[in-house]
Design an enzyme around this catalytic site. Structure first.
Site, PDB file in Angstrom:
ATOM      1  N   LYS B 116      14.524 -37.219  14.741  1.00  0.00           N
ATOM      2  CA  LYS B 116      13.102 -37.295  15.468  1.00  0.00           C
ATOM      3  C   LYS B 116      12.381 -35.896  15.120  1.00  0.00           C
ATOM      4  CE  LYS B 116      13.663 -40.974  18.499  1.00  0.00           C
ATOM      5  NZ  LYS B 116      13.326 -41.634  19.733  1.00  0.00           N
ATOM      6  N   HIS B 207       2.032 -49.504  21.624  1.00  0.00           N
ATOM      7  CA  HIS B 207       3.125 -49.210  20.410  1.00  0.00           C
ATOM      8  C   HIS B 207       2.422 -50.054  19.174  1.00  0.00           C
ATOM      9  CE1 HIS B 207       7.329 -48.987  18.506  1.00  0.00           C
ATOM     10  NE2 HIS B 207       6.504 -49.944  17.774  1.00  0.00           N
ATOM     11  N   ARG B 291      13.844 -49.199   7.383  1.00  0.00           N
ATOM     12  CA  ARG B 291      14.716 -50.454   6.965  1.00  0.00           C
ATOM     13  C   ARG B 291      13.749 -51.745   7.293  1.00  0.00           C
ATOM     14  NH1 ARG B 291      14.470 -51.877  12.357  1.00  0.00           N
ATOM     15  NH2 ARG B 291      14.741 -50.004  13.756  1.00  0.00           N
TER      16      ARG B 291
END
Lengths: 132, 455
Positions: B116, B207, B291
């Site tokens: 991160k 989000h 992914r």
């Protein structure tokens, strides 16, 4: 024990090795340089045919715990072979590493369930061994 | 194109990848654990090999067994799905070392984006907005300066942190000194490391994430955004939709542009998702998923692009064959995750055999699942049973279709999230598209209180 003589055992083993080396699957092997007796040895190790023995006390299955290519170890074990000590019967080749498969104690090989070169996965039965 | 691909996963995504491969004329090899021997992904694949017992650490995460299966069966590539080894740079590297194509970005890119702090630094350098924050604060004066620069409210966090220890919300300057002292002391006591840093506290952000596709020849396109703010208290998503409702056009384009720019700057290839927190009219980069994502079907519904097939095509070296101008979204899509969980019990996962399985169908309805009547749900893995996806020309048409679809969805034998998804769709916040990440935890608390009141 009145088991077959060592000479026959050696010949059967030689035939087993011959079969494995030549990737033959049929039991009807004929070799001009061998006697008919050898060619007709009933325990012809045309894997994966099991030779069923007398009523088994207990039959253990030896299974693979790694995924890879199955190879019989020399001297190649054969169905009907009596094993007393612990030895490597085969190995599973995985990413260049040889993972040995052992008989784990005395007994008689009653079945060889995979052929040399087969892909075997986790838990795949490889051998049956009759413990007395 | 590849001749044969190993699918290093289970559940609905393994079924999804298997069908994408077959659609491209590619043969498939499935792997499975002993707990999954009767699973749908096993029966649908051309070949299937057991790689270990039920617990994932000994099966779906057994790198040697998985790579060995791919080599022994003469596969040319490995599709990792999501979860398990999908973002494991070392696994991708080992695949490459053995001549297998890892269907995903290059290992160093997975590694950089997986950390991160590194990902944030790279994004910052690429001009992408990240959550404002400070370095380690050596003194309370440094903390005061940082807070002034970042703007209240702020969050003090222990650099060694975890589990909320050494963490303090500071809303006003007059509370900072005391919070700094107590956070430092608590961090020192908990981790023997009292170092503290500061981040801007975003209150109830949304989000919003952007889907990207990048081929190995320099073409990068985005496939719009998804709003994934309906999240469980554990931050796992439950309902996702695209396009994000009530997102200003300017901010929407800024997100798309940032995503493409970020991918170009790191030389990203294959499918990926950049996750952002949106607060007011600002967006901050949070992390990148290197992914395929669970919620990819909503994007496929509005863009008409099969993202999993694109992943495989890209990995085999093909060009995308289109540019940003050529991809146009149409309509609206929503996904509801049907999990084997008990929403009334903090979404505790369940296991067992499922019975009476019935899924919806009809125009604009899609179900991605591995579940069938009599299937077993092992206790070892993710609790996702099915993804019910509904499309509509408008958001309200999509909602209406989803309601019908959820009413047709039947899974007995385990407690599922179906009823709660339906309830959420009927709330004013969802109808109006005004929900944020605080919605679902509050909704569940409210539902619990209401059910107690009715005793």
């Amino acid at each position: 024990m009145s088991s077959p003589s060592d000479g026959i055992a050696a010949r059967v083993r030689a035939l087993a090795e011959f079969l494995v080396e030549n990737d033959l699957q049929s039991v009807s092997i004929e070799r001009s340089d061998e006697s008919f007796e050898v060619a007709r040895v009933p325990a012809a190790p045309a894997v994966p045919i099991a030779v069923v023995g007398p009523a088994a006390v207990r039959v253990d299955q030896i299974v693979a715990d790694r995924v890879g290519i199955f190879h019989l170890t020399r001297p190649v074990p054969f169905a009907g072979e009596v094993l007393d000590g612990d030895r490597e019967l085969a190995y599973v080749e995985q990413l260049g590493i040889r993972n040995p498969i052992r008989n784990r104690g005395a007994g008689r090989v009653t079945a060889i369930l995979q052929r040399d070169g087969d892909v075997v996965d986790y838990g795949r039965a490889l051998f049956e061994i009759e413990r007395s | 194109m590849f001749h044969k691909v190993l699918i290093a996963n289970r559940g609905e995504i393994a079924v999804r990848v298997n069908r994408a491969c077959h659609g491209l004329g590619v043969q498939t090899v499935a792997i499975y654990s002993q707990a999954d021997k009767d699973a749908m992904h096993v029966s649908e694949a051309d070949e299937a090999y057991c790689v270990g017992p039920g617990p994932a650490a000994r099966s779906y995460l057994d790198v040697a067994n998985i790579v060995s299966t791919a080599l022994a069966t003469r596969c040319e590539a490995v599709h990792p799905g999501y979860g398990f080894l999908a973002e494991n740079a070392r696994f991708a590297e080992i695949c490459g070392d053995h001549g297998l194509v890892f269907i995903g970005p290059r290992p160093p890119v997975i590694g950089a984006m997986g950390d991160k702090a590194t990902a944030k630094r790279i994004m910052k350098e690429a001009g992408v907005a990240t959550t404002p924050g400070s370095d380690i604060l050596e003194s309370v004066q440094k903390a005061r300066d940082a807070a002034k620069r970042i703007g209240y409210p702020v969050l003090l966090k222990a650099t060694a942190g975890g589990g909320g220890k050494g963490m303090r919300v500071v809303e006003r300057p007059e509370d900072l000194d005391r919070a700094f002292a107590s956070a430092t002391a608590e961090a020192e006591a908990s981790f023997k490391d009292g170092r503290i840093y500061m981040e801007k506290l975003l209150i109830h952000p949304r989000h919003v994430e952007v889907q990207v596709l990048a081929d190995e020849h320099g073409t990068v396109v985005h496939l719009g955004e998804r709003d994934c703010s309906i999240q469980k208290p554990s931050h796992q998503k439950l309902i996702e939709e695209t396009p994000a409702p009530n997102l200003a056009t300017k901010l929407r384009s800024a997100l798309h542009d940032m995503a493409v720019k970020a991918c170009k700057s790191v030389g990203y290839t294959n499918a990926g998702t950049l996750e952002f927190l949106v607060a007011g009219d600002r967006a901050y980069f949070m992390e990148m998923n290197t992914r395929i994502q669970v919620e990819h079907p909503v994007t496929e519904m509005v863009y008409g692009i099969d993202i999993v097939k694109e992943q495989i095509r890209i990995a085999s070296g093909e060009r995308l064959g289109y540019t940003q101008r050529d991809v146009q979204p149409r309509g609206h899509a929503i996904e509801c995750r049907i999990n084997a969980e008990d929403p009334q019990n903090n979404f505790a996962p369940g296991a067992g055999a499922v019975t009476g399985v019935a899924f919806p169908d009809g125009p604009g309805v899609r179900v991605d699942t591995h579940v069938y009547d009599g299937a077993s749900v092992p206790p070892y893995y993710d609790s996702l049973l099915a993804k019910v996806v509904a499309f509509g020309d408008t958001r309200s048409a999509a909602i209406e279709r989803m309601e019908g679809a959820l009413r047709q969805t039947v899974i007995e034998g385990v407690r599922t999230t179906t009823a709660e998804c339906l309830e959420i769709l009927q709330t004013r916040e969802f109808r109006d598209g005004t929900y944020d990440v605080g919605f679902l935890p509050a909704f569940m608390t409210g539902a619990a209180a209401a059910s107690q009141a009715h005793g």
